[in-house]
Motif scaffolding. Structure first.
Motif, PDB file in Angstrom:
ATOM      1  N   ARG A  66      29.151 -16.996  24.377  1.00  0.00           N
ATOM      2  CA  ARG A  66      28.223 -17.834  24.045  1.00  0.00           C
ATOM      3  C   ARG A  66      27.197 -17.934  23.283  1.00  0.00           C
ATOM      4  N   TYR A  67      26.633 -17.334  23.240  1.00  0.00           N
ATOM      5  CA  TYR A  67      25.885 -17.685  21.933  1.00  0.00           C
ATOM      6  C   TYR A  67      25.943 -17.341  20.578  1.00  0.00           C
ATOM      7  N   MET A  68      26.929 -16.232  20.674  1.00  0.00           N
ATOM      8  CA  MET A  68      27.273 -15.785  19.653  1.00  0.00           C
ATOM      9  C   MET A  68      27.874 -16.455  18.674  1.00  0.00           C
ATOM     10  N   PHE A  69      27.917 -17.541  18.893  1.00  0.00           N
ATOM     11  CA  PHE A  69      28.272 -19.291  17.884  1.00  0.00           C
ATOM     12  C   PHE A  69      27.280 -20.001  17.711  1.00  0.00           C
ATOM     13  N   TYR A  70      25.863 -19.472  18.076  1.00  0.00           N
ATOM     14  CA  TYR A  70      24.547 -20.641  18.124  1.00  0.00           C
ATOM     15  C   TYR A  70      23.522 -19.441  17.381  1.00  0.00           C
ATOM     16  N   ASN A  71      22.842 -20.314  16.798  1.00  0.00           N
ATOM     17  CA  ASN A  71      21.024 -20.019  16.922  1.00  0.00           C
ATOM     18  C   ASN A  71      20.026 -20.698  16.657  1.00  0.00           C
ATOM     19  N   TYR A  72      20.400 -18.678  17.948  1.00  0.00           N
ATOM     20  CA  TYR A  72      19.005 -19.204  19.107  1.00  0.00           C
ATOM     21  C   TYR A  72      18.285 -18.328  19.165  1.00  0.00           C
ATOM     22  N   LYS A  73      16.520 -19.067  19.154  1.00  0.00           N
ATOM     23  CA  LYS A  73      16.053 -17.656  19.099  1.00  0.00           C
ATOM     24  C   LYS A  73      15.182 -17.092  20.639  1.00  0.00           C
ATOM     25  N   GLY A  74      15.791 -17.233  21.657  1.00  0.00           N
ATOM     26  CA  GLY A  74      15.000 -17.212  22.959  1.00  0.00           C
ATOM     27  C   GLY A  74      14.606 -18.393  23.211  1.00  0.00           C
ATOM     28  N   TYR A  75      14.049 -19.273  22.817  1.00  0.00           N
ATOM     29  CA  TYR A  75      13.182 -20.601  23.218  1.00  0.00           C
ATOM     30  C   TYR A  75      14.096 -22.223  22.091  1.00  0.00           C
ATOM     31  N   GLY A  76      13.156 -23.053  22.442  1.00  0.00           N
ATOM     32  CA  GLY A  76      14.082 -24.153  22.002  1.00  0.00           C
ATOM     33  C   GLY A  76      15.450 -24.801  22.038  1.00  0.00           C
ATOM     34  N   THR A  77      16.369 -25.509  21.209  1.00  0.00           N
ATOM     35  CA  THR A  77      17.387 -25.428  21.899  1.00  0.00           C
ATOM     36  C   THR A  77      18.169 -24.616  20.524  1.00  0.00           C
ATOM     37  N   TYR A 127      19.169  -4.096  20.492  1.00  0.00           N
ATOM     38  CA  TYR A 127      18.216  -3.860  21.912  1.00  0.00           C
ATOM     39  C   TYR A 127      16.941  -4.849  20.769  1.00  0.00           C
ATOM     40  N   LYS A 128      16.576  -4.201  19.294  1.00  0.00           N
ATOM     41  CA  LYS A 128      15.806  -4.841  19.112  1.00  0.00           C
ATOM     42  C   LYS A 128      15.443  -6.423  18.619  1.00  0.00           C
ATOM     43  N   LEU A 129      16.917  -6.846  18.336  1.00  0.00           N
ATOM     44  CA  LEU A 129      17.314  -7.948  17.979  1.00  0.00           C
ATOM     45  C   LEU A 129      16.635  -8.541  20.032  1.00  0.00           C
ATOM     46  N   PHE A 130      17.040  -8.122  20.894  1.00  0.00           N
ATOM     47  CA  PHE A 130      16.791  -9.122  22.000  1.00  0.00           C
ATOM     48  C   PHE A 130      15.550  -8.531  22.665  1.00  0.00           C
ATOM     49  N   PHE A 131      14.799  -7.387  21.914  1.00  0.00           N
ATOM     50  CA  PHE A 131      13.232  -6.965  22.688  1.00  0.00           C
ATOM     51  C   PHE A 131      13.043  -6.076  21.376  1.00  0.00           C
ATOM     52  N   PRO A 132      12.128  -6.823  20.304  1.00  0.00           N
ATOM     53  CA  PRO A 132      11.385  -6.381  19.340  1.00  0.00           C
ATOM     54  C   PRO A 132      10.446  -5.039  19.817  1.00  0.00           C
ATOM     55  N   VAL A 133      10.786  -4.024  19.381  1.00  0.00           N
ATOM     56  CA  VAL A 133      10.194  -2.714  19.431  1.00  0.00           C
ATOM     57  C   VAL A 133       9.433  -2.879  18.810  1.00  0.00           C
ATOM     58  N   GLY A 134       9.450  -3.445  17.190  1.00  0.00           N
ATOM     59  CA  GLY A 134       9.465  -2.311  15.943  1.00  0.00           C
ATOM     60  C   GLY A 134      10.288  -2.318  15.352  1.00  0.00           C
ATOM     61  N   GLY A 135       9.663  -1.458  13.755  1.00  0.00           N
ATOM     62  CA  GLY A 135      11.005  -0.949  12.973  1.00  0.00           C
ATOM     63  C   GLY A 135      10.609  -1.250  11.587  1.00  0.00           C
ATOM     64  N   SER A 136      11.603  -1.713  11.012  1.00  0.00           N
ATOM     65  CA  SER A 136      10.593  -1.345   9.453  1.00  0.00           C
ATOM     66  C   SER A 136      11.378  -3.084   8.814  1.00  0.00           C
ATOM     67  N   SER A 137      12.028  -3.103   9.677  1.00  0.00           N
ATOM     68  CA  SER A 137      12.849  -4.978   9.353  1.00  0.00           C
ATOM     69  C   SER A 137      12.274  -5.688   9.550  1.00  0.00           C
ATOM     70  N   ALA A 138      12.079  -7.261   8.775  1.00  0.00           N
ATOM     71  CA  ALA A 138      11.257  -8.503  10.192  1.00  0.00           C
ATOM     72  C   ALA A 138      12.333  -8.697  10.709  1.00  0.00           C
ATOM     73  N   SER A 139      13.686  -8.159  10.479  1.00  0.00           N
ATOM     74  CA  SER A 139      14.979  -9.013  11.191  1.00  0.00           C
ATOM     75  C   SER A 139      15.064  -9.027  12.182  1.00  0.00           C
ATOM     76  N   THR A 140      13.746  -7.320  12.277  1.00  0.00           N
ATOM     77  CA  THR A 140      14.086  -7.088  14.220  1.00  0.00           C
ATOM     78  C   THR A 140      12.524  -7.095  14.964  1.00  0.00           C
ATOM     79  N   GLN A 141      11.767  -7.893  14.316  1.00  0.00           N
ATOM     80  CA  GLN A 141      10.443  -8.436  14.525  1.00  0.00           C
ATOM     81  C   GLN A 141      10.449  -9.420  15.577  1.00  0.00           C
ATOM     82  N   VAL A 142      11.883 -10.392  15.132  1.00  0.00           N
ATOM     83  CA  VAL A 142      11.988 -11.330  15.696  1.00  0.00           C
ATOM     84  C   VAL A 142      12.881 -11.885  16.748  1.00  0.00           C
ATOM     85  N   GLN A 143      12.838 -11.840  18.268  1.00  0.00           N
ATOM     86  CA  GLN A 143      13.571 -12.228  18.566  1.00  0.00           C
ATOM     87  C   GLN A 143      15.230 -13.295  19.075  1.00  0.00           C
TER      88      GLN A 143
END
Length: 300
Positions: free
Chosen positions: A34-45, A250-266
């Motif tokens: 379902r959510y692969m067709f949505y923009n969803y950060k884990g919070y909000g709408t 895994y980092k997209l769901f549970f950020p654990v660090g990394g060099s890219s900013a895309s891996t820092q946000v759920q």
């Protein structure tokens, strides 16, 4: 009446497993679909964006770099673990002193937690005060040690750790296959003048074929999906050199660090799309191998 009672009794045993499969297996897959067709950060709408997540994947260089790293990691692990486990199984299938103890020793890594195993290897391969570098410096093998988790050696290091954890499991499967080969086949070939190498080539390998195919299939899937030890050892670094598909996911769901900013946000929406594409890649590789192994069987 007895049939109904027996059926109810049987279903009562199946119900807990069915519920666990539904809650822990089917529901998460449906949620991700379902959510692969949505923009969803884990919070909000959650906002419906159609196929934008998939078009983003096509432009995501970090993801495709992780795919390449996954194939390098999986290839190295397979090339080392399969021959080594087969060799160990062949040795420990012989009547040698202490073989039961040796089997237990080689199988032991399989039952150790991957995270615990990775922490232990981190203390060994740590570049600054690791046990291995201390040994190399003490015996004048290296003047300043080796950066085992640096850009040059990090992938080789995580592959070696993965091999250490996998060999015992595959060795046990090969042992089961070897023990099902009748001894009189080897005795007959010895009478015909076959040496040990010829016996291994023309008797052991062909009769071990079904087990070998199964082990390779398991090894491919496990290697493509593996990321736990890498997460503990390097977190995908340095500079993404050991970032594999499922660690990136895994980092997209549970950020654990990394060099890219895309891996820092759920990013649950984008992560769901990445999960689908990653599963598709693993599935395609598995189907290709399954089809190729069936073709080889027909040729034989």
């Amino acid at each position: 009446m007895n049939k109904t009672k027996n059926a109810t009794f049987a279903y009562s045993f199946l119900l807990p497993s069915a519920l666990l499969t539904l809650v822990l297996g089917i529901y998460p897959i449906a949620w991700a679909f379902r959510y692969m067709f949505y923009n969803y950060k884990g919070y909000g709408t959650a906002r419906f964006i159609g196929l934008d997540n998939f078009s983003r994947i096509l432009r995501d260089a970090e993801f495709w770099d992780s795919v390449v790293n996954t194939f390098v990691y999986a290839g190295g692990k397979l090339l080392l673990s399969i021959p080594l486990s087969l060799l160990l199984a062949a040795i420990l299938n012989r009547k040698i002193r202490g073989r039961q103890l040796l089997r237990a020793v080689f199988f032991m890594p399989t039952v150790i937690s991957t995270a615990v195993m990775a922490v232990v290897f981190f203390t060994i391969f740590n570049s600054y005060n690791g046990i291995l570098n201390q040994f190399l410096i003490k015996f004048n093998i290296s003047s300043s040690g080796i950066d085992w988790l640096g850009p040059k050696h990090a992938m080789l290091t995580v592959i070696l750790v993965a091999v250490w954890g996998a060999v015992g499991n595959y060795m046990l499967l090969f042992l089961a296959g070897l023990q099902n080969i009748p001894e009189d086949v080897y005795e007959s070939s010895s009478l015909d003048g076959a040496n040990k190498i010829q016996q291994f080539r023309f008797i052991t390998l062909p009769m071990l074929g079904p087990v070998l195919q199964m082990v390779i299939m398991l090894a491919i899937i496990n290697a493509l999906k593996g990321y736990e030890s890498i997460m503990v050892l390097t977190e995908g670094g340095p500079a993404g050199k050991t970032e594999v598909m499922f660690l990136y996911l895994y980092k997209l769901f549970f950020p654990v660090g990394g060099s890219s900013a895309s891996t820092q946000v759920q990013e649950f929406g984008y992560g769901s799309a990445v999960a689908f594409v990653s599963a598709l890649i693993v599935g395609m590789i598995s189907v290709i191998y399954f089809y190729a192994s069936r073709r080889m069987n027909r040729i034989d």
